[in-house]
Design a protein around this motif. Structure first.
Motif, PDB file in Angstrom:
ATOM      1  N   ASP A  27     -19.343  34.412  39.556  1.00 27.18           N
ATOM      2  CA  ASP A  27     -20.636  33.735  39.708  1.00 27.18           C
ATOM      3  C   ASP A  27     -21.011  32.841  38.534  1.00 27.18           C
ATOM      4  O   ASP A  27     -21.700  31.850  38.709  1.00 27.18           O
ATOM      5  N   PHE A  51     -15.856  27.113  44.701  1.00 28.61           N
ATOM      6  CA  PHE A  51     -16.521  27.972  45.681  1.00 28.61           C
ATOM      7  C   PHE A  51     -17.360  27.076  46.587  1.00 28.61           C
ATOM      8  O   PHE A  51     -18.210  26.329  46.120  1.00 28.61           O
ATOM      9  N   LYS A  53     -20.067  27.153  48.858  1.00 28.60           N
ATOM     10  CA  LYS A  53     -21.182  28.014  49.279  1.00 28.60           C
ATOM     11  C   LYS A  53     -21.583  27.753  50.726  1.00 28.60           C
ATOM     12  O   LYS A  53     -21.860  28.674  51.486  1.00 28.60           O
ATOM     13  N   GLU A  54     -21.602  26.459  51.113  1.00 24.46           N
ATOM     14  CA  GLU A  54     -22.080  26.117  52.455  1.00 24.46           C
ATOM     15  C   GLU A  54     -21.182  26.654  53.568  1.00 24.46           C
ATOM     16  O   GLU A  54     -21.580  26.697  54.732  1.00 24.46           O
ATOM     17  N   PHE A  82     -17.818  37.365  50.877  1.00 24.10           N
ATOM     18  CA  PHE A  82     -17.477  35.942  50.859  1.00 24.10           C
ATOM     19  C   PHE A  82     -16.081  35.685  51.408  1.00 24.10           C
ATOM     20  O   PHE A  82     -15.757  34.579  51.803  1.00 24.10           O
TER      21      PHE A  82
END
Length: 173
Positions: A27, A51, A53-54, A82
């Motif tokens: 993160d 990464f 995210k969408e 994820f």
């Protein structure tokens, strides 16, 4: 390395990993550095990825055989996960892919020199993003999700295109 992949959050993967094992979401930049340091200390090969995210824990697996996408499924990760791997509790469903996704999968297979592969892509704000090209994709999930006999299509392709004595196998066996 961190800036090249777009900065934190980042996905860090063991290259020898399979079924989502050895995949970490870092993160923060601090946690990414810590994970990379730990993997380097263990003397394992890793890959660092942006990464997306969408994508929301969902990816597309397109099965490419002989330069054609013969089946595609959308994999969705378990709640709060994820990673979308079916072995991590994810689910799969048939999906209609866009012409861009189809073209991307075919180009990825060609770039890797593979006649048979699974191309894992994410739907990002900037189009289809290839996460992985798998030279030995599992077939059970995509066959169940789509109802397509993928193994049969692979066998048909091999039977049609095999040329006796033209393998690139090294050694004996």
């Amino acid at each position: 390395v961190l800036r090249t992949a777009g900065g934190a959050p980042l996905v860090i993967k063991l290259l020898e990993g399979t079924q989502g094992i050895g995949v970490v979401l870092a993160d923060t930049e601090r946690s990414a550095k810590s994970v990379i340091e730990a993997f380097r200390g263990a003397n394992v090969n890793i890959m660092v990825q942006e990464f997306i995210k969408e994508a929301g824990g969902t990816d597309i697996r397109a099965l490419v055989v002989g330069g054609k996408v013969i089946a595609a499924m959308k994999r969705t990760g378990a709640e709060g996960e994820f990673r979308s791997n079916l072995h991590r509790g994810g689910s799969a469903a048939a999906v209609k892919i866009s012409p861009e996704e189809r073209s991307t999968a075919i180009r990825a297979a060609k770039t890797m020199g593979l006649n048979v592969c699974g191309v894992d892509m994410l739907r990002s704000n900037h189009g289809a993003v290839v996460m992985e090209v798998n030279s030995s994709p599992g077939l059970e999930g995509v066959e169940k999700a789509t109802g397509i006999d993928v193994a049969g299509k692979i066998i048909d392709f091999l039977a049609k295109n095999a040329v006796t004595g033209k393998t690139k196998t090294k050694g004996r066996g």
